[in-house]
Every structure is written in C-alpha cells, then in structure tokens.
Design a protein around this motif. Structure first.
Motif, PDB file in Angstrom:
ATOM      1  N   GLN A 182       3.762  -8.915  -5.434  1.00  0.00           N
ATOM      2  CA  GLN A 182       2.985  -7.970  -4.633  1.00  0.00           C
ATOM      3  C   GLN A 182       3.591  -7.711  -3.260  1.00  0.00           C
ATOM      4  O   GLN A 182       3.292  -6.704  -2.622  1.00  0.00           O
ATOM      5  CB  GLN A 182       1.526  -8.442  -4.481  1.00  0.00           C
ATOM      6  N   VAL A 186       8.112   0.554  -6.485  1.00  0.00           N
ATOM      7  CA  VAL A 186       7.473   1.814  -6.874  1.00  0.00           C
ATOM      8  C   VAL A 186       8.143   2.990  -6.168  1.00  0.00           C
ATOM      9  O   VAL A 186       8.443   4.025  -6.780  1.00  0.00           O
ATOM     10  CB  VAL A 186       5.960   1.767  -6.574  1.00  0.00           C
ATOM     11  N   ASP A 187       8.413   2.833  -4.862  1.00  0.00           N
ATOM     12  CA  ASP A 187       9.071   3.915  -4.117  1.00  0.00           C
ATOM     13  C   ASP A 187      10.479   4.165  -4.654  1.00  0.00           C
ATOM     14  O   ASP A 187      10.922   5.313  -4.765  1.00  0.00           O
ATOM     15  CB  ASP A 187       9.137   3.580  -2.624  1.00  0.00           C
ATOM     16  N   SER A 205      -3.333   2.070  -3.455  1.00  0.00           N
ATOM     17  CA  SER A 205      -2.614   3.167  -2.801  1.00  0.00           C
ATOM     18  C   SER A 205      -1.191   3.322  -3.325  1.00  0.00           C
ATOM     19  O   SER A 205      -0.560   4.354  -3.107  1.00  0.00           O
ATOM     20  CB  SER A 205      -2.579   2.949  -1.283  1.00  0.00           C
ATOM     21  N   LEU A 206      -0.689   2.315  -4.039  1.00  0.00           N
ATOM     22  CA  LEU A 206       0.662   2.419  -4.602  1.00  0.00           C
ATOM     23  C   LEU A 206       0.786   3.604  -5.541  1.00  0.00           C
ATOM     24  O   LEU A 206       1.844   4.227  -5.631  1.00  0.00           O
ATOM     25  CB  LEU A 206       1.015   1.148  -5.377  1.00  0.00           C
ATOM     26  N   ARG A 231       5.640  -2.351  -3.520  1.00  0.00           N
ATOM     27  CA  ARG A 231       5.686  -0.986  -2.978  1.00  0.00           C
ATOM     28  C   ARG A 231       7.122  -0.466  -2.926  1.00  0.00           C
ATOM     29  O   ARG A 231       7.386   0.692  -3.240  1.00  0.00           O
ATOM     30  CB  ARG A 231       5.055  -0.929  -1.590  1.00  0.00           C
ATOM     31  N   ARG A 232       8.076  -1.324  -2.563  1.00  0.00           N
ATOM     32  CA  ARG A 232       9.478  -0.910  -2.520  1.00  0.00           C
ATOM     33  C   ARG A 232       9.970  -0.536  -3.924  1.00  0.00           C
ATOM     34  O   ARG A 232      10.714   0.430  -4.100  1.00  0.00           O
ATOM     35  CB  ARG A 232      10.349  -2.024  -1.959  1.00  0.00           C
ATOM     36  N   ASN A 252       6.816  -7.064  -2.536  1.00  0.00           N
ATOM     37  CA  ASN A 252       7.824  -5.992  -2.521  1.00  0.00           C
ATOM     38  C   ASN A 252       7.569  -4.937  -3.607  1.00  0.00           C
ATOM     39  O   ASN A 252       8.429  -4.115  -3.874  1.00  0.00           O
ATOM     40  CB  ASN A 252       9.245  -6.560  -2.639  1.00  0.00           C
ATOM     41  N   ASP A 311      -2.110  -2.932  -5.094  1.00  0.00           N
ATOM     42  CA  ASP A 311      -2.758  -2.110  -4.089  1.00  0.00           C
ATOM     43  C   ASP A 311      -2.949  -0.708  -4.675  1.00  0.00           C
ATOM     44  O   ASP A 311      -1.984  -0.060  -5.081  1.00  0.00           O
ATOM     45  CB  ASP A 311      -1.858  -2.063  -2.845  1.00  0.00           C
TER      46      ASP A 311
END
Length: 202
Positions: free
Chosen positions: A82, A89-90, A155-156, A86-87, A84, A153
C-alpha cells in the motif's frame, strides 16, 4: 533461476554492469548478493559496495547503476504494497497511454470497421499493456484481490474511466484455467466495490 517477472537471478562477470535505470512498474526492490561484490550508484548520489550476504533495498523510481566488481551472483525481488501502490497504478496508467497512442490508435479505424465494441477495444488494450509492461489492470486487481491485507485507497481508481466492468470481468490470461474460481470471485467483489467510484466520475 526462477520463472517469474518479479523474481530475478543475476549472474555477471567482473566488469559487467546494468546501466542507469529505475525498476520495473515503479516497484520497490531488494538485491541479495550470494557471491562476489557489486558497486551501486544511485541518482541521489548515494553509493554502496555490496559484499556476499549484503542486501540492498531500492525505493520506487530511484534510478541506479550497478557494476560487478568481481564475478557475482545475486537474487532480486520487486514488489509493491500500500505504500507504493499509487506509483504502480500511475505507472500503469502512463504505460497504457503510451500503448494506446503507439500501438492501438493507428488500428482503431480498422477495429471500428469490423464493428469491435468499446469493451473489445479496451480488452485489446489490456492485452497489449500486459505485453508491454508485464502487468495490466486486470492483473493488478487480481493481485489485490488475492492479498486483502493490502489496503486500497479508493482514490487510486477514481476517475479512471477505462476500468470498465466488461474489460475487467474476465481473464485476459492465455491460460484462464490457472485462475482459481475463488480468486475470480474475490476479484469480482473487489471490482464491485471500486467500479461505482469509476462510474460516478465518467
């Protein structure tokens, strides 16, 4: 040594090296040296000499260069959690856009002429994304479903309108029998909780 995209065994002669790079999919990685010595240089100007039994941790997206000072053997693993996610997914979103512009967009007129549905086009993009990045969003959601301890999260995935149920609700794997019914059912439950966020922003 292993047949996996995220577990590696590196065997190199003295003087061999890996040039400047960041690790796959914006993941964390560790490298455990079994034999020989390596010299690590990091983009932030940190340096490290790695001897047998030393383990080096590499944060997401930190570019590095590694030289074998002697003949060397190491094992390496890339992973995310959790912290990293977001990185990852981006990174997948960026890769998806590159694949779309480079490979799929030129073929769209032909696909539409053949009456391909938007879901079929999205599924094709998922398949191309996996070939390019070694992971796609269907795979990522299955990994998350198999690891419920990883907090996601909301928002991801908010606003990522390409996460359409028709794209993600069936395996894109070449061997769908390798997906257990439990894993698929869990993935669908996860999708059910995430897709309302996607659909309300599309």
């Amino acid at each position: 040594c292993v047949d996996d995209d995220f577990d590696f065994c590196y065997i190199g002669k003295q003087g061999s090296f890996t040039d400047w790079h960041a690790d796959v999919l914006s993941t964390f990685s560790w490298s455990a040296n079994l034999k020989g010595e390596k010299f690590w240089k990091f983009e932030d100007r940190t340096v490290a000499r790695q001897r047998p039994s030393d383990v080096v941790f590499v944060p997401s997206d930190l570019r590095h260069h590694v030289t074998n000072l002697t003949d060397a053997v190491s094992i390496n693993r890339n992973w995310f959690n959790q912290h990293n996610l977001r990185r990852v997914v981006d990174h997948l979103s960026d890769q998806r856009e590159l694949v779309y512009r480079g490979a799929l967009a030129p073929a769209l007129p032909d696909l539409r002429k053949r009456s391909a549905t938007q879901a079929e086009i999205d599924w094709t993009l998922e398949t191309l994304l996996r070939a390019n990045a070694r992971l796609n969003f269907s795979d990522l959601l299955l990994i998350l479903a198999d690891h419920p301890e990883t907090r996601v999260d909301d928002s991801l995935f908010r606003g990522r309108t390409f996460l359409h149920p028709d794209t993600l609700r069936f395996p894109t794997d070449d061997h769908p029998d390798s997906w257990s019914p439990t894993a698929i059912a869990t993935a669908h439950r996860l999708l059910d909780s995430l897709l309302p966020l996607v659909e309300t922003t599309s």
